[in-house]
Design an enzyme around this catalytic site. Structure first.
Site: not given
Ligand SMILES: *Cc1c(COP(=O)(O)O)cnc(C)c1O
Length: 374
Positions: A168, A221, A270
């Site tokens: 990631h 993803r 408030y």
């Molecule tokens: C949340 C996440 C994504 C998606 O990310 P976006 O920026 O919303 O596309 C992809 N991979 C992993 C490991 C994530 O945690």
């Protein structure tokens, strides 16, 4: 938390926009690349099951969630496509992952060793995705030695079905690619130490895909882009314009529950942080921070009828007040968040006002707001 179905406030989700975003992304994929829809955190607040079904009909062939329970929710809704849980789960929950056919990430030999005897005893197989920490600093293998040891262990233990291997990126949304390139290099190095050959090697989140980062990935993803939102950290940079059209799917609406005139010296909310200097018309909207409409929204303008009106006084738990230009009828429609990305009350504008990102604003809308699907 109970959903407030008998009050005039709701999150509207445009499933056609979700589908259009998925279809547009499908046309943008590299040859052979698949799209897995990320529906963690209740589909970024949009409703996980409804979004997942819409995404699947538009071409998504798998799903990512953050928690085992989120994966179980999809399975209970009848979804049979592959599901990857993105977070590390406690070793004692491995049997639950097997029972619901959920793939889970692994980032240490220790975890494999803890889970292996139980899998062997039950004669079951667990689907895993090897997580590589190439510089996000979150989860995954980051050292050569650890990779080699895990690889050797996996060769001995067919209880683990290595479906994937992934990393990631921390800065795919940035116009400075220095750290991104560093991560790509680290990733390739660690990936190549594994001799096990997973079905999917994947690295792309929305930003990696949308901004045409030069790195191959068997899966995208696809998260924030599916909801029609640009992940760019520098939205005005020309190279950080999404290469496909994104249509925001979420709207938040309510209506005026009460309207009254106040006079000079009279306070609102408030702390009486707003005090009228002369006669004023004040409307009350039955949405508050318990719905995820945060106190920091004081001063922001929401659309009342056709007029943008400022929030005056502090946002309460369940209600807030707006200053009206004239007397409006109770029941007048109020749009807190518009799905038009150019509107002054777009989700992005709300996030900017709060000094945060649209991801966070969408996720924090609580279950008390019913989700309606157009
Ligand atoms: C949340 C996440 C994504 C998606 O990310 P976006 O920026 O919303 O596309 C992809 N991979 C992993 C490991 C994530 O945690």
């Amino acid at each position: 938390m109970i959903s407030g179905i008998h009050r005039p406030a709701a999150v509207h989700v445009d499933l056609e926009a979700i589908q259009q975003n998925v279809k547009n992304e499908m046309t943008h994929l590299q040859p052979g690349q698949k799209l897995w829809a990320v529906v963690k955190a209740n589909g970024y607040g949009h409703g996980a099951v409804q979004v997942a079904r819409a995404a699947q009909a538009a071409g998504a062939s798998g799903f990512c969630v953050a928690l085992l329970d989120e994966g179980i929710e999809l399975r209970r809704a009848g979804i049979t496509a592959p599901i990857l849980v993105l977070g590390i789960i406690p070793p004692e929950q491995a049997a639950t992952a097997v029972a619901f056919d959920l793939a889970i990430p692994v980032g240490s030999l220790d975890w494999l060793q803890q889970v292996q005897p139980e899998l062997q005893a039950a004669q079951s197989r667990l689907k895993i995705h090897l997580a590589i920490d190439s510089g996000m600093g979150r989860i995954g293998f980051s050292e050569d030695k650890a990779v080699l040891a895990a690889d050797a262990f996996l060769q001995q233990h067919p209880e683990f079905e290595v479906e994937g291997l992934f990393t990631h990126f921390a800065t795919a949304d940035s116009d400075d690619l220095t750290y991104f390139d560093y991560q790509v290099t680290r990733f390739k190095h660690l990936r190549d130490l594994f001799t096990v050959k997973p079905k999917y090697v994947h690295v792309a989140n929305t930003a990696t895909s949308l901004f045409n980062r030069r790195v191959s990935s068997d899966l995208v993803r696809f998260g924030i882009g599916m909801y029609g939102l640009n992940p760019s950290s520098a939205p005005h940079s020309p190279e950080l314009q999404p290469k496909i059209t994104l249509k925001p799917a979420l709207r938040l609406t309510s209506e005026l529950s009460f309207v009254k005139q106040i006079h000079a010296g009279y306070g609102v909310g408030y702390g009486a942080t707003h005090v009228a200097k002369q006669d004023e018309w004040i409307g009350t909207v039955p949405v508050g921070y318990a719905d995820g409409w945060q106190r920091g929204m004081q001063g922001f303008k929401v659309k009342v009828g056709e007029t943008y009106c400022p929030i005056v006084g502090r946002v309460c738990m369940d209600q807030f007040m707006v200053k009206l230009p004239k007397q409006f009828a109770a029941g007048t429609k109020v749009e807190l968040i518009s799905s038009d990305p150019t509107a002054p009350n777009s989700l992005k504008a709300v996030a900017d006002y709060l000094g945060t990102i649209h991801y966070e604003v969408a996720c924090l809308l609580t279950d008390r707001l019913p989700r309606l699907y157009d």
